[in-house]
Design a protein around this motif. Sequence first.
Motif, PDB file in Angstrom:
ATOM      1  N   LEU A 106      -4.141  -1.885  -7.608  1.00 18.55           N
ATOM      2  CA  LEU A 106      -2.776  -1.987  -7.072  1.00 18.55           C
ATOM      3  C   LEU A 106      -2.355  -3.443  -6.976  1.00 18.55           C
ATOM      4  O   LEU A 106      -3.189  -4.315  -6.726  1.00 18.55           O
TER       5      LEU A 106
ATOM      6  N   GLY B  57      -9.158  -0.274  -2.350  1.00 17.93           N
ATOM      7  CA  GLY B  57      -7.699  -0.297  -2.405  1.00 17.93           C
ATOM      8  C   GLY B  57      -7.141   0.010  -3.777  1.00 17.93           C
ATOM      9  O   GLY B  57      -5.969  -0.287  -4.046  1.00 17.93           O
ATOM     10  N   ARG B  58      -7.946   0.621  -4.651  1.00 12.42           N
ATOM     11  CA  ARG B  58      -7.469   0.970  -5.984  1.00 12.42           C
ATOM     12  C   ARG B  58      -6.873   2.372  -5.971  1.00 12.42           C
ATOM     13  O   ARG B  58      -7.243   3.219  -5.153  1.00 12.42           O
ATOM     14  N   LEU B  59      -5.981   2.612  -6.907  1.00  8.99           N
ATOM     15  CA  LEU B  59      -5.353   3.914  -7.052  1.00  8.99           C
ATOM     16  C   LEU B  59      -6.216   4.761  -7.988  1.00  8.99           C
ATOM     17  O   LEU B  59      -6.487   4.359  -9.117  1.00  8.99           O
TER      18      LEU B  59
ATOM     19  N   LEU C  36      -6.487   6.452  -2.570  1.00  6.55           N
ATOM     20  CA  LEU C  36      -6.931   5.062  -2.544  1.00  6.55           C
ATOM     21  C   LEU C  36      -8.418   5.029  -2.240  1.00  6.55           C
ATOM     22  O   LEU C  36      -8.883   5.700  -1.310  1.00  6.55           O
TER      23      LEU C  36
ATOM     24  N   THR D 183       0.830  -1.199   0.000  1.00  5.17           N
ATOM     25  CA  THR D 183       0.000   0.000   0.000  1.00  5.17           C
ATOM     26  C   THR D 183       0.867   1.253   0.000  1.00  5.17           C
ATOM     27  O   THR D 183       1.752   1.384   0.856  1.00  5.17           O
TER      28      THR D 183
ATOM     29  N   CYS E 258      -9.732   4.620 -11.975  1.00  2.00           N
ATOM     30  CA  CYS E 258      -8.884   3.920 -11.015  1.00  2.00           C
ATOM     31  C   CYS E 258      -8.133   2.781 -11.704  1.00  2.00           C
ATOM     32  O   CYS E 258      -8.615   2.207 -12.667  1.00  2.00           O
TER      33      CYS E 258
END
Length: 415
Positions: free
Chosen positions: A415, A396-398, A392, A371, A412
């Motif tokens: 990750l 948990g995606r960028l 995030l 992360t 997005c």
Amino acid sequence: MRRGIVALLASLPVLLVVSGYAWMRDEPLSADAQTWLEQAQVDAGQSRAYVFLNGLDADSGQSPEALGAERLQAYRTWRSSHGPLDEGFTEPLVPTLALANGPLFCAIEKDGCLSTLLSGVSGWVETDEQRLLRERYWQFLQLDDYRNLLEDSIMAPLPPYHYLVNGQQLLALQLLKAAQAGEGEQVRGRLDEELQLLRGQMRRADTLIAKMIMVRMVERNMRWQAVLYRQGLMPAPSSVPAFDQAERSLLRPLQYEFQLAALLLQALPDAESSWTEWLMLQWGLRPQMSINVSLMFYQPMAELSQLPPEAFVGALQQLPAEQWQRNWRNPMGNVLLEIGSPDYRRYAVRLQDLEAYRRLLQGLSQLPQGTPSAEQLRAFDNPYYPGQPAQLDEQGRLCFDGPQLEAGRARCLPL
């Protein structure tokens, strides 16, 4: 007094004729509308890419070029004796390739698809038909003369775009399998080449559906690069040039949409209908007046799409709400314009989002596994809001923040 009444009664027929003429009179096309219609005309020349795509689904016993040309000629022959609103055209019945389907042909951006692909691709064996479609997909990408060849018609058939998307899925499966076999460097080179070719086709796409299909395919390429890199199956993604004005422009696609709308408005008064419908259209529709008014919506959309992302956001927010200039002599035209105009802003946003995906992909190559910290997220520069970092989301995606015009839409990368 009596003489005045007699004079008034005598002039009444003239007044009625003059009023009727004033009511029924249409206005000439504006210079801008005429220019847009002229620029949207189909080029009578050739396009190997269009013909090839039009026959992409040809059976193994026939070439895509042959089937594409057969379909094009069949439509042109039918169209020569039918009006733009006529229905009833059917394409030649010929054998075609089967579309590849099954769990492995899910959309990578959908929940659960990636885990299915990563765990199941090792057991996948490509069939002869699938290999043929994948090879045709790659061949199409390398053709650099794409343009629409179909004359104006509301009922014009579309090329088999679903086979094009299927071809990209087949290539992605082949590359995923190769990456799992340790061929990550070759896979990265292939994805780089695919992205470059897709961007070329996106520049040339001159209809809205072709443009947006290419946008989705470009997006999926970048998503695959991110996935394979973060899974440790491919080296860091190569440097990708920024998306330029020609790639994000909706000018040609919107000119084509405007032409179709004008075609419909011009053809409606003469279309087959009941006498009551005919009377309403004759009484309440001014086709050229409606066409001129509608251009006031298409033009700003085209200009908006060509702006860079940082200027796009401000221009989008300042764009006035869609308000047609109503004319009391054009009641049916007012109604048709209100109900027949899609929200083209969302297409412009999808194009602009490609630069956001590109920056996320480039930034991923600088991130260690795990992360990212707040400091690492600040290294990502949001194209819509310069200086704003990536973030995030709950999955948990960028992601980058940006204009939202579709429910659930996010820019997005996993990750």
